[in-house]
Structure formats: C-alpha cells, structure tokens
Design a protein around this motif. Structure first.
Motif, PDB file in Angstrom:
ATOM      1  N   TYR A 106      24.870  22.285  68.939  1.00 40.93           N
ATOM      2  CA  TYR A 106      26.262  21.842  68.974  1.00 40.93           C
ATOM      3  C   TYR A 106      27.016  22.530  67.839  1.00 40.93           C
ATOM      4  O   TYR A 106      26.534  22.560  66.700  1.00 40.93           O
ATOM      5  CB  TYR A 106      26.370  20.329  68.807  1.00 40.93           C
ATOM      6  N   VAL A 107      28.196  23.059  68.155  1.00 40.06           N
ATOM      7  CA  VAL A 107      28.984  23.808  67.168  1.00 40.06           C
ATOM      8  C   VAL A 107      30.420  23.315  67.163  1.00 40.06           C
ATOM      9  O   VAL A 107      31.044  23.175  68.217  1.00 40.06           O
ATOM     10  CB  VAL A 107      28.965  25.326  67.460  1.00 40.06           C
ATOM     11  N   GLU A 108      30.937  23.067  65.982  1.00 41.62           N
ATOM     12  CA  GLU A 108      32.351  22.761  65.795  1.00 41.62           C
ATOM     13  C   GLU A 108      32.989  23.941  65.062  1.00 41.62           C
ATOM     14  O   GLU A 108      32.363  24.563  64.196  1.00 41.62           O
ATOM     15  CB  GLU A 108      32.521  21.473  64.995  1.00 41.62           C
ATOM     16  N   VAL A 109      34.236  24.274  65.418  1.00 37.61           N
ATOM     17  CA  VAL A 109      34.931  25.435  64.858  1.00 37.61           C
ATOM     18  C   VAL A 109      36.185  24.978  64.131  1.00 37.61           C
ATOM     19  O   VAL A 109      36.975  24.188  64.671  1.00 37.61           O
ATOM     20  CB  VAL A 109      35.310  26.438  65.963  1.00 37.61           C
ATOM     21  N   LYS A 110      36.368  25.473  62.906  1.00 42.97           N
ATOM     22  CA  LYS A 110      37.565  25.164  62.126  1.00 42.97           C
ATOM     23  C   LYS A 110      38.222  26.472  61.682  1.00 42.97           C
ATOM     24  O   LYS A 110      37.543  27.372  61.182  1.00 42.97           O
ATOM     25  CB  LYS A 110      37.218  24.323  60.891  1.00 42.97           C
ATOM     26  N   GLY A 111      39.536  26.553  61.846  1.00 42.16           N
ATOM     27  CA  GLY A 111      40.275  27.709  61.370  1.00 42.16           C
ATOM     28  C   GLY A 111      40.800  27.444  59.974  1.00 42.16           C
ATOM     29  O   GLY A 111      41.294  26.353  59.676  1.00 42.16           O
ATOM     30  N   CYS A 112      40.708  28.442  59.115  1.00 39.35           N
ATOM     31  CA  CYS A 112      41.082  28.271  57.705  1.00 39.35           C
ATOM     32  C   CYS A 112      42.123  29.327  57.318  1.00 39.35           C
ATOM     33  O   CYS A 112      41.851  30.526  57.388  1.00 39.35           O
ATOM     34  CB  CYS A 112      39.844  28.392  56.828  1.00 39.35           C
ATOM     35  N   THR A 113      43.301  28.855  56.882  1.00 39.08           N
ATOM     36  CA  THR A 113      44.351  29.757  56.399  1.00 39.08           C
ATOM     37  C   THR A 113      44.830  29.390  55.000  1.00 39.08           C
ATOM     38  O   THR A 113      45.756  30.011  54.480  1.00 39.08           O
ATOM     39  CB  THR A 113      45.556  29.753  57.358  1.00 39.08           C
ATOM     40  N   LEU A 114      44.216  28.372  54.396  1.00 38.17           N
ATOM     41  CA  LEU A 114      44.602  27.936  53.052  1.00 38.17           C
ATOM     42  C   LEU A 114      43.710  28.612  52.016  1.00 38.17           C
ATOM     43  O   LEU A 114      42.476  28.555  52.112  1.00 38.17           O
ATOM     44  CB  LEU A 114      44.470  26.413  52.935  1.00 38.17           C
ATOM     45  N   VAL A 115      44.321  29.251  51.023  1.00 39.09           N
ATOM     46  CA  VAL A 115      43.558  29.914  49.958  1.00 39.09           C
ATOM     47  C   VAL A 115      44.163  29.538  48.611  1.00 39.09           C
ATOM     48  O   VAL A 115      45.387  29.604  48.423  1.00 39.09           O
ATOM     49  CB  VAL A 115      43.567  31.445  50.129  1.00 39.09           C
ATOM     50  N   ASN A 116      43.321  29.132  47.686  1.00 39.16           N
ATOM     51  CA  ASN A 116      43.717  28.885  46.300  1.00 39.16           C
ATOM     52  C   ASN A 116      42.974  29.872  45.417  1.00 39.16           C
ATOM     53  O   ASN A 116      41.754  29.789  45.270  1.00 39.16           O
ATOM     54  CB  ASN A 116      43.389  27.446  45.891  1.00 39.16           C
ATOM     55  N   GLY A 117      43.718  30.819  44.849  1.00 35.48           N
ATOM     56  CA  GLY A 117      43.061  31.886  44.103  1.00 35.48           C
ATOM     57  C   GLY A 117      42.240  32.739  45.051  1.00 35.48           C
ATOM     58  O   GLY A 117      42.764  33.326  45.995  1.00 35.48           O
ATOM     59  N   LYS A 118      40.929  32.771  44.835  1.00 32.76           N
ATOM     60  CA  LYS A 118      40.029  33.517  45.712  1.00 32.76           C
ATOM     61  C   LYS A 118      39.167  32.587  46.554  1.00 32.76           C
ATOM     62  O   LYS A 118      38.185  33.025  47.158  1.00 32.76           O
ATOM     63  CB  LYS A 118      39.150  34.453  44.874  1.00 32.76           C
ATOM     64  N   THR A 119      39.546  31.295  46.594  1.00 34.75           N
ATOM     65  CA  THR A 119      38.773  30.298  47.309  1.00 34.75           C
ATOM     66  C   THR A 119      39.478  29.869  48.590  1.00 34.75           C
ATOM     67  O   THR A 119      40.604  29.363  48.553  1.00 34.75           O
ATOM     68  CB  THR A 119      38.532  29.051  46.428  1.00 34.75           C
ATOM     69  N   ALA A 120      38.825  30.083  49.721  1.00 39.52           N
ATOM     70  CA  ALA A 120      39.336  29.586  50.998  1.00 39.52           C
ATOM     71  C   ALA A 120      39.008  28.102  51.086  1.00 39.52           C
ATOM     72  O   ALA A 120      37.913  27.674  50.688  1.00 39.52           O
ATOM     73  CB  ALA A 120      38.679  30.336  52.143  1.00 39.52           C
TER      74      ALA A 120
END
Length: 246
Positions: free
Chosen positions: A142-156
C-alpha cells in the motif's frame, strides 16, 4: 541510481503573470503584453488544482504556466500547471501526482519495489482511500503519495497546512504494516532541497505520527523531482529524512 530521468511530460500552453488567488481553487492572471492575439489579452481566471496554502509561491512577480481546459463550458477556461518563482518552475497541479508515481513504479532504476505485476490506484481501506495498492512477485504493498512544495532553507517540508487526511493515512499505513503488508509513503518534492522533515510547527500531530510510522516499519521515500520549461518532469535523486528534533 541514474539521475535526471524523464518521468512524465506535462504540456502547457502559455506563461502568464499571476495577479491573485481569488478562492481556494481559482486564481486571477494577466496575459503578457507581448501576446498579440485578441483572445489572449487582459485578465482571466484559472482553476488551481492544489488546496495547499502556497503563500510563499503565489506572490507578486510570480508567473503561471497554464493550459487551456478541454471543457469549453467550464467557468474557467484555463488550468494552472506550475508556478515560476524564486528561480524555479514548481509543479502545483496535484492531478498529475498519480501519473508521475505510476511512472516511478514502472521504472526499475527508481522504484524501490521491483517490477509491479498489478497496480490499483485509489484503493479503498476502511472509510477512506489510499493512493495505490501494488503487487509484485514478493509483496503486497500500500502506497500513499504526498506532494511537497514547501521549503525552509534547504529543507523540504510537509504539510503546508494542517492535514487531518494525511494524518489518517499514516495511521492506516501503520495498521496495514502490522497486518503484514508492505507500506510506504512517496513524497514528491518539486523544489530544490537537500533533506526532508515533517513540518511540526504547522501540524505537530502529523509530525509525531510520521516518526512513529517509520519506527513501525512504514517506509518513507522523499524524491526530489524537477519540472522544466520543456514540459518534462525529471527525477533528480532521493533525499534523506531529518532526525526528529522535537
């Protein structure tokens, strides 16, 4: 692992100037002055297929990559594909996450699972849906997918706003793992970054459960991707997960 592998192509029609986010799903934009076609001048509205806050992306000076909608009867004639800001083009249309992920599953150089024999999207589990169920010769996954567009410094970071849905899915994956299934979360990261961490200030419950899920054997795969002006989505690399700091 091979870098900069083409995963998927998402075409767009025009690059326009962002003006404002009118509602959760609608933005106002302005066609560029060099567009001489009378049908494409002045201001219009486009559908935004992303419920995140996106306050650091939808700002003055940002440009939008848009595509004309197939349905002529729609209130908005255009769909937002990506935003061009901070020197990057960032995919913000979450409708494409499914197809990008399926491409990862079928790419032996990138997928952590091996060759899939069966892929079922939007699989029902209890009272909700998880993004994918897969079968390989060895595993049921089972796989869940999350999209990430938030970045603080070099950390997503994820989530960009409190997400009861994401929290619920993590808990379901933990239970499925205990039942003997293989479980995973793909985090599709669309901005330059070097490490991933859950956003504990915005959603502490999710962050706590994120590390609990790892302890319980749920595999987390943060994947750095890049959407370029040629319309192609590229796989760049897997990135590490930050240690729990709270």
């Amino acid at each position: 692992m091979k870098k900069n592998k083409i995963l998927y192509t998402i075409n767009y029609d025009k690059i326009v100037n962002f003006k404002e986010r009118v509602t959760r799903f609608t933005v106002r934009f302005e066609f560029k002055s060099n567009c001489k076609n009378e049908d494409y001048s002045g201001e219009e509205f486009a559908h935004l297929h992303d419920t995140g806050r996106l306050t650091e992306l939808l700002i003055d000076g940002a440009e939008l990559l848009i595509k004309k909608a197939n349905n002529e009867n729609r209130k908005t004639r255009w769909d937002v594909i990506a935003v061009k800001v901070h020197g990057e083009i960032i995919l913000i249309n979450t409708a494409f996450h499914r197809y990008i992920t399926e491409s990862i599953f079928n790419n032996a150089q990138i997928s952590p699972f091996g060759k899939p024999l069966y892929i079922k999207p939007e699989i029902k589990h209890n009272n909700s849906k998880l993004d994918f169920y897969l079968e390989t010769e060895k595993d049921k996954i089972y796989v869940e997918v999350k999209g990430c567009t938030l970045v603080n410094g070099k950390t997503a970071q994820f989530p960009g706003s409190p997400s009861a849905r994401a929290l619920k899915h993590l808990k379901e994956l933990i239970e499925l793992k205990k039942e003997g299934f293989r479980t995973a979360v793909f985090i599709l990261i669309f901005r330059k970054s070097e490490i991933f961490a859950p956003e504990h200030i915005i959603d502490r419950d999710f962050s706590e459960t994120f590390y609990e899920a790892i302890k319980n054997g749920v595999k987390i795969y943060p994947m750095l991707l890049e959407y370029k002006e040629d319309g192609k989505v590229y796989f760049v690399k897997n990135i590490e997960i930050a240690e729990k700091m709270f």
